[in-house]
Structure formats: structure tokens, C-alpha cells
Design a protein around this motif. Structure first.
Motif, PDB file in Angstrom:
ATOM      1  N   PHE A 300       0.855  -1.189   0.000  1.00 22.64           N
ATOM      2  CA  PHE A 300       0.000   0.000   0.000  1.00 22.64           C
ATOM      3  C   PHE A 300       0.888   1.235   0.000  1.00 22.64           C
ATOM      4  CE2 PHE A 300       0.454  -1.351   4.440  1.00 22.64           C
ATOM      5  CZ  PHE A 300       0.930  -0.216   5.061  1.00 22.64           C
ATOM      6  N   ASP A 301       0.321   2.319  -0.445  1.00 18.14           N
ATOM      7  CA  ASP A 301       1.015   3.599  -0.507  1.00 18.14           C
ATOM      8  C   ASP A 301       0.100   4.649   0.094  1.00 18.14           C
ATOM      9  OD1 ASP A 301       2.556   5.778  -1.008  1.00 18.14           O
ATOM     10  OD2 ASP A 301       2.404   5.709  -3.188  1.00 18.14           O
ATOM     11  N   PHE A 343       1.522   1.545  14.044  1.00 18.63           N
ATOM     12  CA  PHE A 343       1.720   2.968  13.754  1.00 18.63           C
ATOM     13  C   PHE A 343       2.867   3.480  14.620  1.00 18.63           C
ATOM     14  CE2 PHE A 343       0.622   7.235  15.560  1.00 18.63           C
ATOM     15  CZ  PHE A 343       0.985   7.992  14.471  1.00 18.63           C
ATOM     16  N   ASP A 344       3.746   4.308  14.011  1.00 12.11           N
ATOM     17  CA  ASP A 344       4.843   4.883  14.798  1.00 12.11           C
ATOM     18  C   ASP A 344       5.278   6.204  14.172  1.00 12.11           C
ATOM     19  OD1 ASP A 344       6.566   5.119  16.878  1.00 12.11           O
ATOM     20  OD2 ASP A 344       7.713   3.306  16.444  1.00 12.11           O
ATOM     21  N   TYR A 345       5.997   6.970  14.998  1.00  8.84           N
ATOM     22  CA  TYR A 345       6.498   8.274  14.571  1.00  8.84           C
ATOM     23  C   TYR A 345       7.881   8.106  13.961  1.00  8.84           C
ATOM     24  CZ  TYR A 345       3.079   9.185  18.260  1.00  8.84           C
ATOM     25  OH  TYR A 345       1.960   9.158  19.052  1.00  8.84           O
ATOM     26  N   LEU A 346       8.081   8.733  12.819  1.00 10.58           N
ATOM     27  CA  LEU A 346       9.386   8.664  12.160  1.00 10.58           C
ATOM     28  C   LEU A 346      10.155   9.965  12.351  1.00 10.58           C
ATOM     29  CD1 LEU A 346      11.285   6.992  10.427  1.00 10.58           C
ATOM     30  CD2 LEU A 346      10.102   7.843   8.390  1.00 10.58           C
ATOM     31  N   VAL A 401       5.160   9.885   9.564  1.00 13.13           N
ATOM     32  CA  VAL A 401       4.794   8.721  10.383  1.00 13.13           C
ATOM     33  C   VAL A 401       4.777   7.478   9.508  1.00 13.13           C
ATOM     34  CG1 VAL A 401       3.484  10.060  12.061  1.00 13.13           C
ATOM     35  CG2 VAL A 401       2.340   9.188  10.024  1.00 13.13           C
ATOM     36  N   THR A 402       4.777   6.315  10.164  1.00 10.77           N
ATOM     37  CA  THR A 402       4.820   5.035   9.461  1.00 10.77           C
ATOM     38  C   THR A 402       3.607   4.202   9.822  1.00 10.77           C
ATOM     39  OG1 THR A 402       7.234   5.035   9.430  1.00 10.77           O
ATOM     40  CG2 THR A 402       6.144   2.926   9.107  1.00 10.77           C
ATOM     41  N   LEU A 403       2.961   3.653   8.812  1.00 11.93           N
ATOM     42  CA  LEU A 403       1.854   2.705   9.012  1.00 11.93           C
ATOM     43  C   LEU A 403       2.312   1.347   8.495  1.00 11.93           C
ATOM     44  CD1 LEU A 403      -1.157   2.183   9.730  1.00 11.93           C
ATOM     45  CD2 LEU A 403      -1.681   2.666   7.321  1.00 11.93           C
ATOM     46  N   THR A 424       3.834  -8.745   5.417  1.00  8.75           N
ATOM     47  CA  THR A 424       4.049  -7.437   6.068  1.00  8.75           C
ATOM     48  C   THR A 424       4.327  -6.377   5.021  1.00  8.75           C
ATOM     49  OG1 THR A 424       6.434  -7.742   6.325  1.00  8.75           O
ATOM     50  CG2 THR A 424       5.028  -8.522   8.124  1.00  8.75           C
ATOM     51  N   HIS A 425       3.983  -5.162   5.391  1.00 11.92           N
ATOM     52  CA  HIS A 425       4.352  -3.996   4.579  1.00 11.92           C
ATOM     53  C   HIS A 425       4.235  -2.744   5.457  1.00 11.92           C
ATOM     54  CE1 HIS A 425       5.050  -1.501   1.071  1.00 11.92           C
ATOM     55  NE2 HIS A 425       4.001  -0.762   1.408  1.00 11.92           N
ATOM     56  N   SER A 426       5.099  -1.831   5.219  1.00 13.65           N
ATOM     57  CA  SER A 426       5.005  -0.552   5.919  1.00 13.65           C
ATOM     58  C   SER A 426       5.257   0.580   4.926  1.00 13.65           C
ATOM     59  CB  SER A 426       6.012  -0.466   7.068  1.00 13.65           C
ATOM     60  OG  SER A 426       7.344  -0.517   6.580  1.00 13.65           O
ATOM     61  N   ASP A 427       4.668   1.711   5.221  1.00 13.47           N
ATOM     62  CA  ASP A 427       4.836   2.878   4.357  1.00 13.47           C
ATOM     63  C   ASP A 427       4.804   4.122   5.227  1.00 13.47           C
ATOM     64  OD1 ASP A 427       5.054   4.204   1.788  1.00 13.47           O
ATOM     65  OD2 ASP A 427       3.011   4.904   2.164  1.00 13.47           O
ATOM     66  N   SER A 428       5.668   5.047   4.909  1.00 11.06           N
ATOM     67  CA  SER A 428       5.680   6.333   5.638  1.00 11.06           C
ATOM     68  C   SER A 428       4.993   7.394   4.799  1.00 11.06           C
ATOM     69  CB  SER A 428       7.105   6.758   5.972  1.00 11.06           C
ATOM     70  OG  SER A 428       7.868   6.923   4.793  1.00 11.06           O
ATOM     71  N   PHE A 429       4.389   8.338   5.457  1.00 12.90           N
ATOM     72  CA  PHE A 429       3.745   9.451   4.768  1.00 12.90           C
ATOM     73  C   PHE A 429       3.878  10.700   5.625  1.00 12.90           C
ATOM     74  CE2 PHE A 429       0.461   7.697   7.444  1.00 12.90           C
ATOM     75  CZ  PHE A 429      -0.278   8.795   7.882  1.00 12.90           C
ATOM     76  N   THR A 430       3.694  11.814   4.978  1.00 16.23           N
ATOM     77  CA  THR A 430       3.825  13.114   5.636  1.00 16.23           C
ATOM     78  C   THR A 430       2.446  13.674   5.945  1.00 16.23           C
ATOM     79  OG1 THR A 430       5.920  13.596   4.531  1.00 16.23           O
ATOM     80  CG2 THR A 430       4.673  15.477   5.401  1.00 16.23           C
ATOM     81  N   SER A 431       2.305  14.156   7.159  1.00 12.49           N
ATOM     82  CA  SER A 431       1.108  14.902   7.560  1.00 12.49           C
ATOM     83  C   SER A 431       1.545  16.349   7.763  1.00 12.49           C
ATOM     84  CB  SER A 431       0.511  14.330   8.843  1.00 12.49           C
ATOM     85  OG  SER A 431      -0.619  15.074   9.255  1.00 12.49           O
TER      86      SER A 431
END
Length: 900
Positions: A300-301, A343-346, A401-403, A424-431
Motif C-alpha cells: 500500500f502507498d 503505527f509509529d512516529y518517524l 509517520v509510518t503505518l 508485512t508492509h510498511s509505508d511512511s507518509f507526511t502529515s
């Protein structure tokens, strides 16, 4: 700042002080090589300046066809012509103007801005003469010659020779050079890249492309990215995979259909610099920059989003590689699966506000879950017939952050039995913030009124002096939101430097001015919701708002410059006043001379006047102070205008005392007029005091002194020599010096008259002045230059010395009411001296008698006659007697007797 002479040697700027020579590099490595001939090839206009804008002609009325205020960016003109008191200003970070040819005549360019806000590039030669001022960075490809009173603040260089003549010169500000944005003018080879970064998450699919982020970092923490083009060679397992060109950062993709682990890296880079590898936000050794491509997994993205706003939906794919086509095919078609989401903070890694992320499953039985930072939650997720689940996320804070998503999937083995695959998969995005709000910290610092005299329009600060400003990164509230003042504040937002500019509110025709801090670092402490800028300042007078000066680039998201709101900041006053006075000329009161004690004035058009400018704390003139009621040296109400109540006069000759002729009152009135704003003293009448001791003629030279109060405005802003100096008064010095303004010690003499009672009688009168005093002996001389003194023969009943007009008589008992005239025809009752002489005429009385007379005259024509014998220090009117019926004889006969 020292006056500097700047020259160009061996490709470097050199500042020549009396104490030595210092090199000042420009644009990093522009001048690393000696210039070819007389031209320095390091600083050149970029290829993409923009459209040719023709000619730029500016006068005091503005710039023909163009604004006289330039926003940041590049502007290309054929010729530039600044003339007739023209001005130009900038509105923010550097405006770069390019000219084939440039001329300046009586110009003031960027006077109210900062030098780093303006770069002017002239492709040819430049010769500047006369009264010109430029506040900026000037580069001339050819030669530069400054003569007359031409001056530059900032920096100057030329490809050829550089010379200053007359009173011309430069004040060089090294900070302006460092702070200026040279745009594409600098040689790109000289731009420094500290390192490059490869950034990606740890999982990939062999049937899909993997996104890789490349960044060119100027500093170690990569808070600033390179503003010029970079080119890198992306390698996979040590072999070149692709050439990627970009500016700042770029997203590229890597395919690896074979599956398994690959080593990513960078080969050749330009500009040359090392690289670093970050996996899931963590730095790893370049030898461990590994990416595993699985045949089955999640993908996912998550799209970048606005804080507090539910973002656009995104798809969660559960896929496996088709062994025949090598493409991805659905794994969970028309199924509902329990997925564990993390969920975590990058960035920032440590947050001030540990907000939860809300994840929505748009087609699932359970609609949403809230996940704490560092935690996990499970959710039932439904996949459609194509194996796709639709999700959306809402993160009410700012940052990266990373989901992550995880599912244990059991598959059957071809040979029997089963095995569990961990998908598994993780993706980071900007808020990113929805926008920014600039607010006033001071309770007195808000003025929404257009009137500087409004009671609620209190003073916030002086121009150029510090005040506190609050900056808030705002949470989303609505898509059409333009006022972010009531939005929830974000606490996790960090930024290396928000570009900000000022926008003048009042006066509405004023210039924007510049902010002292136009780049704001944003980083909050725990529990704090706003960034406080304690050392903000504004260079102008009036009120203003603060706005973003450029789009904000935040972790790959661009926040438009329009996304900001502001309270009104103000009122701002000048830091101090600058007074410029004229050279007044005194006007003689009696032709070529003036009597002591006689009031005199000033020649029309040369009355004492001052121009009052408001300067900011950086000693720059504030343009807005001159506009309307914002020129608060002039009170808007005429009755309350400053009349220079403490003004006084002081003699410079040492021969007499000068004062106001109406002392202790003040003669004259201070008038105010505009274009330019001037305060002028009209109708003032000083006079030199006459003493009992006679004086020879002398020429006047005196000062008109205004106190500090006289030259302070309605806010108490006073005249100073500099922002840090004490308040002072202003003096019009040495008025009359060299003007042959002669002062005479004078008096009027009335002679006795004798005649028969059957005839009219004439009494001579004359003005005299002290022509010399030798060894205490005074010489009185007929004042033949006196054609101005007047007298009046109307009967006066005042027997004292205070009257200044009329004739006091004492008629003998029974004597007719004998009247006096100023002409022999006995028709006029007033007259003027001609060449210092005049006469009193009486009609025939037909009666004998002695008539004592006292002619009331102006104080400067009275004399220390000491008629009583005990009043030597008292001024008296001239006296005489008219004798009727008495034979007097001839003046030249000493003795007469009858001989028989």
C-alpha cells in the motif's frame, strides 16, 4: 560601519580598510579562478531568467509599465533608467534584476529594504554621477565608475575596474552577501552537497516496483536540500541500474522480478558527495543497504495528508506473483481478513503530542481503529474481487509517520502440508499543517483602526526594534479556511526556516517594509503550542500583517504561501526622528539696516523650516511616516499642532542679546504643508535688545534654537543623532552670517520751534544712529538711510512713555486747540521720514504761548534722554517746545544789541 573602497582582485572581492585587506567570497567558489581579462566569469545570469520585459523607466511617480516594488525572483530588462527622485523597493527575499544598460539620476533604490533583498546585474559598463543611493548588491560585468555623491550600501563588484570619485563610496555589509539568494547566478559546480540519501521501507514485492526516495542534502541532518540540479548513478548489487537527475529530492523505482535480497547504492554523483542509506527511517551501513523482494505480500502507498483531515483513500493490495506472467495477482479476493496494523512516529522521533492515528476500513465490518504511536491494533478488512481493500487515515499532528500491516497467511505446500507466510508492509507518509497563523503576543500591539489617533491603536514597537510574534502551525478545519487563528495548534511540526514577509495594512498606500527575521526556525518544546519569535522587527511605520514569503516545503509536501493568516501588528512608530533644516534668511526692517529693539522677520520663502523624517533602528528612513496622519509630527487637529513652544534665539556675535520681540510671548506661527512634509515658522519677529550703553553698528549673526520637545512628535519620538543617542534639539545656526545684516543703535530727535503768533510753525525731526564710539565718546549721525520710520500727529492723551503713536501736547491756558500735521499743506496727520528727516507743522494760532510737545514713537526710536535727571535707564519719547509770539533770532548770531 566603516566607509570601504571595494575592488576586485584575482577573482575575489576585496574590502580595502585603512588597516588591511580582507577577502569576501561570493556564492562559494564563484571566484576560485582568476578572471579572464577584465571579466569575472563566475557570476553569470542564468539561462532561464524568464521573458524579456523591455525597458524599466522609473521616476518619482513610479515605474512606467511596471511596479516599483519587486517580489523575490528574476526580472530581465533591456535597459534601466532611474531618474527624477525615483525609488524602487523590494517585498521579500532577493529580487534579481538584469539589465543590458543602467543609468541612475537622483535615484533612491531599495532605501527601506535590506541589501540582501536586491541584486542588480549589469551586462555592460556602469557610470553613476550625482545624488544617487542604492541599497543592494551590484554586479557589473564591465567597468564601474561612481562620482559626485553616489553611494551604495551592501556590496559591489565588477568584471573590469571599479572606482569611486568625489563624495561617492560604499558601505559594505558582509552579512548581506551571505544572506542573499543568488538563484541561478552562481556556478553550479560550486554548490556544496554534504551527502546523498537513499530512503525506503524494508519490504518489497517481486511483482511490483519499489519506491526509493533520493535526497541531496546540504547539511548533516538534511534539514536543507540542495537548490541546484544533482545527478546520481543508482546501483543494484553493485551494477549501475539507472541515472537519476533531480533538484533537492526525487522518487524513483526499482524492479526485481527474481525476488530475494538486493544491495542498493550510489555510484558516480554530481556534485560529488558520499551517500547514506536509511531503511524504515533508520540509518544503516551502506553495506547493509539491502532490500528484500518477496513473491507474496502486502502493498500500500499512504498518500501525504493534511493534519487533522481524513486523507484520500488508498488501496491495500494482498498479492502474489503469478509464476507464468511474473505479474501480481490477488491473494484475498472477496475475503475479509484480520489485519494487524502498527503505527509509529518517524520524524520527529520524539514527539511533543503523542497523537493517535485513526485508520478507516471503508468496506469492512469494523469501520475504524485508533492506534497509539508505537502500538498495534487489529481490524477486519474486506478485500474486493480484485483483492484490494480501501482504507483512509487521519493523523491529527504534523510530521512523518509510518503505518505497517501484518497478516499470517497459511498456504498449502504442493507436496502436502502447509506453511505460514508472514505478510508485512510498511509505508511512511507526511502529515503537513493546513496553514500557519501569525499572532501578536503583546496586549497593546493590535491596531485594526485605519486612524493612528484611534484610542485603541496603541504603540507596539518602534520600526526596526524587537517585538514578540507568535507563530502557530494549524490543524485542518475546512477546505476553504483562510483564517487559521482559531484552528487547533500542531505541536510536532518542525522546520528549519519558514520564509515570511510583511504586508502593510496602514497606511493603505504605504510600502511593505521588511521583517528583521524573515526566516523562522520552528521547533516546539513539550507542552508548547506556538513558536515565539522574540526578536522580530519591522522596518516601517504603520500597521502590518505577516504572511508566508514562499511556499513551504515540508518533508516532500508543498504548503502554498497563500495558506497563512495574520493578526494586525502595530502600531509601529519611528525609532527616532531625523531633522533637516533649511538656511533661513533674515529680512531687514528698514531698508539696508534694522534698529536695535526693532523687530525683524525672515524673507518670504526662506522662513525657518524643517523636514522631519522617521528613521528605524537600523538608521533607514521609513517611507510610511510621511503619509497622511502617520506623519505624527503634525497633529491632525490644527489647534493641537506643535508650535515650537520652547524655541529661543541666541546671539553669536557677542555684542548684544537677541530674543523674541513679543517676549515672554512668541511671535509667529508654525505652519504645516505637504509634498514634502514641512513645518515652517511664519511671521516670527525676533529683535536685538538695545542697552543703555550706545553701540556702533554691527552685523547680525544668531541661532534659532528648537528644544528636544519642539522636535518630538505626538508619540514622544524625538530627534537623535542615531537610534542609541540621546534626544536633542535642533538649531538653525548662524542666521545672517555673511549677509551684511546691519544693526544700528538709533533714536528720533525732535527740535524746538520758534515763530510769531501770526504765522504757522515748523518743527524739524530726524533719526540718528551711533556711528562710532571712541574712548567712550559717542558720535550720533543723521541716519540718511532711514526711509521707513513713521510718526503720527494725532492728538494723544497719554502722557507716559508707553504709547508708540500720536502727539502729546500741553496747551497754555486759553490757547486754541492747535493741531499738528505732517505736511506743509496741513492735511496729513501721519508721515514717514525721508532720508532720515521729517517735520511737524502747526497752523497759525494767533495767540502767543509755549506748547510743550512729546512725540510718541516706537521703542527703537525712543532715547535714554533722562529728562527728569534721575532716570538714566529709562527710554523716553523725544520732546520739544513750540514757541509762538517769541522772536528767537538767527542761530548764527551769538549776541545781538541795538546801537544808537
Amino acid at each position: 560601519m566603516n566607509r570601504l573602497l571595494l575592488t576586485l582582485l584575482a577573482g575575489l572581492f576585496y574590502l580595502v580598510f585603512s588597516t588591511g585587506v580582507f577577502a569576501v567570497p561570493q556564492c562559494d567558489a564563484i571566484f576560485t579562478d582568476p578572471p579572464t581579462g577584465n571579466h569575472n566569469p563566475g557570476l553569470v545570469p542564468p539561462d532561464d531568467i524568464g521573458p524579456r520585459l523591455g525597458n524599466l523607466t522609473c521616476t518619482k511617480w513610479g515605474c512606467s509599465g511596471h511596479s516599483s516594488r519587486f517580489a523575490p525572483g528574476d526580472y530581465d530588462f533591456a535597459t534601466g533608467d532611474f531618474q527624477n527622485k525615483s525609488y524602487m523597493s523590494t517585498t521579500g527575499k532577493t529580487a534579481r534584476l538584469y539589465f543590458d544598460n543602467l543609468s541612475m539620476n537622483n535615484a533612491s533604490i531599495n532605501a527601506s529594504g535590506n541589501a540582501e533583498n536586491l541584486i542588480i546585474y549589469v551586462r555592460g559598463d556602469l557610470s553613476v554621477a550625482g545624488q544617487n543611493y542604492l541599497n543592494g548588491i551590484l554586479y557589473v560585468a564591465g567597468t564601474v565608475t561612481f562620482t559626485g555623491n553616489a553611494w551604495i550600501d551592501g556590496a559591489i563588484a565588477s568584471g573590469g575596474s571599479l572606482s569611486f570619485g568625489g563624495n561617492g563610496g560604499a558601505d559594505v555589509d558582509l552579512g548581506a552577501v551571505d544572506d542573499a539568494d543568488f538563484g541561478g547566478m552562481c556556478d553550479k559546480g560550486g554548490v556544496s552537497v554534504d551527502h546523498y540519501r537513499l530512503e525506503f521501507t524494508s519490504d518489497a514485492l517481486s511483482c511490483a516496483a519499489k519506491d526509493i526516495l533520493l535526497r541531496a542534502c546540504v547539511n548533516a541532518d538534511c534539514s536543507t536540500q540542495a537548490s541546484v540540479s544533482s545527478s546520481v548513478e543508482l546501483t543494484k548489487n553493485g551494477v549501475k541500474y539507472a541515472d537519476v537527475g533531480f533538484t533537492g529530492s526525487a522518487q524513483t523505482q526499482v524492479w526485481h522480478p527474481d525476488g530475494g535480497s538486493v544491495l542498493l547504492g550510489l555510484g558516480t554523483t554530481a556534485p560529488s558527495a558520499p551517500y547514506r542509506c536509511y531503511i524504515d527511517g533508520a540509518l544503516v551501513a551502506n553495506a547493509q543497504c539491502l532490500l528484500d523482494f518477496a513473491d507474496t505480500g502486502f502493498y500500500f502507498d499512504v498518500p501525504d495528508s493534511t493534519a487533522c483531515k481524513t486523507g484520500n483513500s488508498f488501496n491495500l493490495f494482498a498479492v502474489t506473483k503469478d509464476t507464468q506472467t511474473q505479474q501480481c495477482k490477488p491473494l484475498f479476493a472477496n475475503q475479509t481478513k484480520t489485519i494487524s496494523f502498527g503505527f509509529d512516529y518517524l520524524r520527529p522521533a520524539t514527539v511533543n503530542n503523542p497523537a493517535q492515528l485513526t485508520l478507516n476500513s471503508l468496506l469492512s465490518p469494523s469501520d475504524s481503529i485508533a492506534i497509539d504511536g508505537g502500538g498495534t491494533q487489529t481490524m477486519q478488512v474486506h478485500f474486493n474481487g480484485e483483492g484490494v481493500a480501501s482504507l483512509s487515515a487521519n493523523y491529527p499532528e504534523a510530521g512523518v509517520v509510518t503505518l505497517s500491516a501484518e497478516n499470517n497467511h497459511t498456504v498449502s505446500r504442493p507436496a502436502g502440508g502447509s506453511e505460514t507466510l508472514v505478510l508485512t508492509h510498511s509505508d511512511s507518509f507526511t502529515s503537513a499543517p493546513a496553514g500557519f497563523h501569525f499572532a501578536n503576543v503583546s496586549a497593546n500591539g493590535r491596531c485594526d483602526a485605519s486612524d493612528p489617533y484611534d484610542a485603541d491603536c496603541k504603540v507596539l514597537a518602534a520600526a526596526g526594534e524587537p517585538f514578540s510574534m507568535q507563530v502557530t502551525a494549524a490543524c485542518w478545519q475546512s477546505d476553504d479556511d483562510k483564517d487559521f487563528g482559531n484552528n487547533k495548534a500542531l505541536q510536532n511540526f518542525e522546520h528549519g526556516g519558514l520564509s515570511v514577509v510583511s504586508q502593510v495594512v496602514q497606511p493603505d498606500t504605504g510600502v511593505n517594509g521588511v521583517l528583521g527575521s524573515d526566516s523562522l526556525a520552528f521547533s516546539l518544546s513539550s507542552g508548547v503550542s506556538a513558536q515565539i519569535i522574540d526578536d522580530q522587527s519591522w522596518s516601517e511605520v504603520g500597521t502590518m500583517k505577516v504572511a508566508l514569503g514562499a511556499d513551504v516545503s515540508f518533508e516532500g509536501v508543498t504548503i502554498p504561501a497563500s495558506q497563512s493568516s495574520s493578526e494586525v501588528f502595530g502600531r509601529f512608530t519611528p525609532a527616532y526622528l531625523e531633522i533637516t533644516g533649511n538656511d533661513p534668511e533674515a529680512a531687514q526692517s528698514c531698508g539696508p539696516f534694522t534698529y536695535l529693539d526693532q523687530p525683524f522677520g525672515f524673507k518670504t520663502g526662506t522662513e525657518p523650516n524643517i523636514q522631519v523624517a522617521g528613521l528605524n533602528a537600523q538608521d533607514k528612513v521609513t517611507s510610511n511616516y510621511q503619509i497622511g496622519d502617520w506623519w505624527r509630527y503634525k497633529h491632525r487637529d490644527e489647534a493641537d499642532r506643535n508650535q515650537w513652544p520652547e524655541r529661543s534665539y541666541q546671539d553669536s556675535t557677542g555684542l548684544a542679546v537677541i530674543g523674541d520681540s513679543q517676549a515672554p510671548a512668541l511671535s509667529g506661527q508654525v505652519n504645516y504643508r505637504g509634498s514634502p512634509n514641512i513645518a515652517e515658522l511664519i511671521g516670527a519677529q525676533p529683535s536685538y535688545r538695545r542697552t543703555q550703553t550706545p553701540q556702533e553698528p554691527f552685523d547680525a549673526k544668531f541661532d534659532l534654537i528648537l528644544s528636544a520637545l519642539d522636535v518630538s512628535d505626538e508619540d514622544g519620538i524625538c530627534y537623535r543623532d542615531s537610534a542609541s543617542a540621546a534626544c536633542r534639539g535642533f538649531t538653525f545656526s548662524d542666521i545672517g552670517d555673511g549677509k551684511a545684516f546691519e544693526l544700528r543703535y538709533g533714536r528720533l530727535v525732535l527740535e524746538n520751534g520758534y515763530g510769531p503768533q501770526s504765522e504757522g510753525l515748523r518743527l524739524p525731526l530726524r533719526s540718528e544712529y551711533v556711528s562710532s564710539v571712541t574712548a567712550g565718546v559717542t558720535t550720533w549721525t543723521l541716519n540718511g538711510d532711514d526711509n521707513c520710520s513713521v510718526f503720527n500727529t494725532q492728538t494723544s492723551l497719554d502722557a507716559g512713555e508707553s504709547a508708540t503713536s500720536g502727539l502729546y501736547r500741553i496747551l497754555p491756558s486759553g490757547f486754541p486747540d492747535l493741531q499738528a500735521y505732517s505736511d506743509s499743506g496741513l492735511s496729513l496727520r501721519s508721515g514717514a521720514l525721508v532720508n532720515g528727516v521729517g517735520n511737524l507743522y502747526f497752523a497759525i494760532p494767533n495767540q502767543a504761548g509755549e506748547v510743550p510737545l512729546k512725540l510718541h514713537v516706537e521703542p527703537w526710536l525712543k532715547g535714554y534722554w533722562n529728562y527728569p535727571g534721575n532716570a538714566a535707564d529709562t527710554l523716553f519719547d523725544p520732546r520739544a517746545n513750540a514757541y509762538f509770539g517769541t522772536y528767537r533770532g538767527h542761530d548764527k548770531i551769538i549776541y545781538w544789541r541795538e546801537v544808537k
